[in-house]
Motif scaffolding. Structure first.
Motif, PDB file in Angstrom:
ATOM      1  N   LEU A   4     -24.658  42.038   2.781  1.00  0.00           N
ATOM      2  CA  LEU A   4     -24.408  40.463   2.858  1.00  0.00           C
ATOM      3  C   LEU A   4     -23.112  39.797   2.547  1.00  0.00           C
ATOM      4  CD1 LEU A   4     -27.768  39.421   1.110  1.00  0.00           C
ATOM      5  CD2 LEU A   4     -26.923  39.242   3.484  1.00  0.00           C
ATOM      6  N   ASN A   5     -22.348  41.121   1.991  1.00  0.00           N
ATOM      7  CA  ASN A   5     -21.019  40.728   1.404  1.00  0.00           C
ATOM      8  C   ASN A   5     -19.979  40.453   2.668  1.00  0.00           C
ATOM      9  OD1 ASN A   5     -21.184  41.283  -1.173  1.00  0.00           O
ATOM     10  ND2 ASN A   5     -20.583  43.468  -1.239  1.00  0.00           N
ATOM     11  N   LYS A   6     -20.536  40.530   3.865  1.00  0.00           N
ATOM     12  CA  LYS A   6     -19.663  39.896   4.800  1.00  0.00           C
ATOM     13  C   LYS A   6     -19.987  38.599   5.267  1.00  0.00           C
ATOM     14  CE  LYS A   6     -23.068  41.466   8.607  1.00  0.00           C
ATOM     15  NZ  LYS A   6     -22.958  42.164   9.709  1.00  0.00           N
ATOM     16  N   PHE A   7     -20.780  37.927   4.488  1.00  0.00           N
ATOM     17  CA  PHE A   7     -21.047  36.225   4.528  1.00  0.00           C
ATOM     18  C   PHE A   7     -20.458  35.739   3.251  1.00  0.00           C
ATOM     19  CE2 PHE A   7     -24.740  38.291   6.843  1.00  0.00           C
ATOM     20  CZ  PHE A   7     -24.376  37.653   8.306  1.00  0.00           C
ATOM     21  N   GLN A   8     -19.786  36.319   2.486  1.00  0.00           N
ATOM     22  CA  GLN A   8     -19.333  36.177   1.310  1.00  0.00           C
ATOM     23  C   GLN A   8     -18.428  34.661   1.408  1.00  0.00           C
ATOM     24  OE1 GLN A   8     -20.317  37.152  -1.828  1.00  0.00           O
ATOM     25  NE2 GLN A   8     -19.007  35.956  -2.889  1.00  0.00           N
ATOM     26  N   VAL A  13     -17.236  28.833   0.796  1.00  0.00           N
ATOM     27  CA  VAL A  13     -16.755  27.645   1.655  1.00  0.00           C
ATOM     28  C   VAL A  13     -17.830  26.327   0.857  1.00  0.00           C
ATOM     29  CG1 VAL A  13     -17.138  26.313   3.549  1.00  0.00           C
ATOM     30  CG2 VAL A  13     -15.828  28.483   3.590  1.00  0.00           C
ATOM     31  N   ILE A  14     -19.114  26.971   0.541  1.00  0.00           N
ATOM     32  CA  ILE A  14     -19.996  25.905   0.169  1.00  0.00           C
ATOM     33  C   ILE A  14     -19.735  25.626  -1.568  1.00  0.00           C
ATOM     34  CG2 ILE A  14     -22.588  25.712  -0.487  1.00  0.00           C
ATOM     35  CD1 ILE A  14     -23.201  27.588   1.973  1.00  0.00           C
ATOM     36  N   VAL A  15     -19.409  26.598  -2.197  1.00  0.00           N
ATOM     37  CA  VAL A  15     -18.921  26.134  -3.606  1.00  0.00           C
ATOM     38  C   VAL A  15     -17.747  25.286  -3.692  1.00  0.00           C
ATOM     39  CG1 VAL A  15     -18.058  27.221  -5.705  1.00  0.00           C
ATOM     40  CG2 VAL A  15     -19.891  28.429  -4.482  1.00  0.00           C
ATOM     41  N   ARG A  16     -16.614  25.539  -2.700  1.00  0.00           N
ATOM     42  CA  ARG A  16     -15.513  24.705  -2.793  1.00  0.00           C
ATOM     43  C   ARG A  16     -16.106  23.325  -2.461  1.00  0.00           C
ATOM     44  NH1 ARG A  16     -11.192  24.492  -5.560  1.00  0.00           N
ATOM     45  NH2 ARG A  16      -9.583  23.439  -4.423  1.00  0.00           N
ATOM     46  N   ALA A  17     -16.871  23.133  -1.366  1.00  0.00           N
ATOM     47  CA  ALA A  17     -17.554  21.828  -1.035  1.00  0.00           C
ATOM     48  C   ALA A  17     -18.037  21.139  -2.191  1.00  0.00           C
ATOM     49  CB  ALA A  17     -18.345  21.962   0.321  1.00  0.00           C
ATOM     50  N   LYS A  18     -19.043  21.919  -2.953  1.00  0.00           N
ATOM     51  CA  LYS A  18     -19.721  21.453  -4.125  1.00  0.00           C
ATOM     52  C   LYS A  18     -18.599  21.123  -5.286  1.00  0.00           C
ATOM     53  CE  LYS A  18     -23.943  22.735  -5.100  1.00  0.00           C
ATOM     54  NZ  LYS A  18     -24.971  23.263  -5.696  1.00  0.00           N
ATOM     55  N   TRP A  19     -17.484  21.759  -5.340  1.00  0.00           N
ATOM     56  CA  TRP A  19     -16.709  21.412  -6.322  1.00  0.00           C
ATOM     57  C   TRP A  19     -16.108  20.005  -6.067  1.00  0.00           C
ATOM     58  CZ3 TRP A  19     -11.353  20.460  -5.737  1.00  0.00           C
ATOM     59  CH2 TRP A  19     -10.625  20.557  -7.198  1.00  0.00           C
ATOM     60  N   HIS A  20     -15.811  19.853  -4.706  1.00  0.00           N
ATOM     61  CA  HIS A  20     -15.219  18.475  -4.358  1.00  0.00           C
ATOM     62  C   HIS A  20     -16.219  17.508  -4.517  1.00  0.00           C
ATOM     63  CE1 HIS A  20     -11.106  19.334  -2.524  1.00  0.00           C
ATOM     64  NE2 HIS A  20     -11.720  20.610  -2.200  1.00  0.00           N
ATOM     65  N   TYR A  21     -17.481  17.800  -4.388  1.00  0.00           N
ATOM     66  CA  TYR A  21     -18.456  16.759  -4.743  1.00  0.00           C
ATOM     67  C   TYR A  21     -18.493  16.594  -5.948  1.00  0.00           C
ATOM     68  CZ  TYR A  21     -23.473  15.039  -5.087  1.00  0.00           C
ATOM     69  OH  TYR A  21     -24.647  14.637  -5.180  1.00  0.00           O
ATOM     70  N   TYR A  22     -18.626  17.538  -7.125  1.00  0.00           N
ATOM     71  CA  TYR A  22     -18.740  17.369  -8.243  1.00  0.00           C
ATOM     72  C   TYR A  22     -17.619  16.629  -8.918  1.00  0.00           C
ATOM     73  CZ  TYR A  22     -22.830  20.414  -8.643  1.00  0.00           C
ATOM     74  OH  TYR A  22     -24.069  21.221  -8.396  1.00  0.00           O
ATOM     75  N   THR A  23     -16.421  17.023  -8.551  1.00  0.00           N
ATOM     76  CA  THR A  23     -15.189  16.321  -9.253  1.00  0.00           C
ATOM     77  C   THR A  23     -14.853  15.307  -8.438  1.00  0.00           C
ATOM     78  OG1 THR A  23     -13.850  17.730  -7.606  1.00  0.00           O
ATOM     79  CG2 THR A  23     -14.350  18.651  -9.740  1.00  0.00           C
TER      80      THR A  23
END
Length: 165
Positions: A4-8, A13-23
Motif C-alpha cells: 500500500l505504500n505506493k498509495f502514500q 494529498v488528503i491530509v494536506r486538504a484536511k489541513w487547509h480545511y482545519y486551518t
C-alpha cells in the motif's frame, strides 16, 4: 511485492486538504509540518483553541478537546513541537502539552505536561521525564546503558558487553 505504500501520496494529498480545511475554514492553529490520522477528532465547538506544534503526530481516533459544555468552558488546548499523541487518547480542554512529549494510546490527559515527558493511563501519569526525542513525531532515542552503577571493573565490562548486544 505489492504494498500500500505506493498509495502514500494519496494520503498526503488528503491530509494536506484536511489541513487547509482545519486551518482556513475552522481557524485552527496546526503547524504545516504536523500530521495526523484521517480520523482524528479535533474539537469544532471552539476550533480556534486547537494549537498543534511542528513535527507532531496525532494518531487515529485521538480527541483534542477545547470545550466543556457542562461547566461552560471554552479553553485553548496546546500541543508542543515533536510530540506523539497515541491512538484513542483524549486531551481535555485547557491542557498544555510541552515539547517532545509522548502520550500513550488510550490515555486521558487531565493535567498539563512538562516538556520531554512520557505519559500513559487514565488519568495520564508521567512514566518517564527528560526523555530524548531523536526525530519528528516523537521517536525516542534508545536508552543509554548505566555503566557508573557497576562497582567493580569486571561488572563494568559485563554491563558494556550487555549494552553492545
Amino acid at each position: 511485492m505489492w504494498g500500500l505504500n505506493k498509495f502514500q501520496f494519496i494520503r498526503k494529498v488528503i491530509v494536506r486538504a484536511k489541513w487547509h480545511y482545519y486551518t482556513k475554514f475552522w481557524g485552527m492553529d496546526i503547524d504545516p509540518t504536523a500530521t495526523y490520522s484521517l480520523d482524528v477528532r479535533f474539537d469544532k465547538t471552539f476550533p480556534k483553541g486547537v494549537h498543534i506544534g511542528a513535527e507532531t503526530y496525532v494518531a487515529f481516533e485521538a480527541a483534542i478537546l477545547t470545550h466543556d459544555l457542562t461547566r461552560g468552558l471554552h479553553l485553548h488546548t496546546r500541543i508542543g513541537k515533536r510530540c506523539f499523541i497515541g491512538a484513542r487518547s483524549i486531551i481535555l480542554p485547557g491542557i498544555e502539552i510541552g515539547d517532545e512529549c509522548v502520550v500513550g494510546a488510550g490515555s486521558v490527559v487531565t493535567k498539563s505536561l512538562p516538556p520531554r515527558s512520557l505519559v500513559a493511563g487514565n488519568p495520564a501519569r508521567i512514566i518517564r521525564s527528560d526523555i530524548k526525542v531523536i526525530s519528528r513525531y516523537g521517536r525516542l532515542a534508545p536508552p543509554e546503558p548505566v555503566i557508573a552503577a557497576a562497582e567493580t571493573p569486571a561488572a563494568k565490562t559485563e554491563l558494556i558487553e550487555e549494552a553492545v548486544k
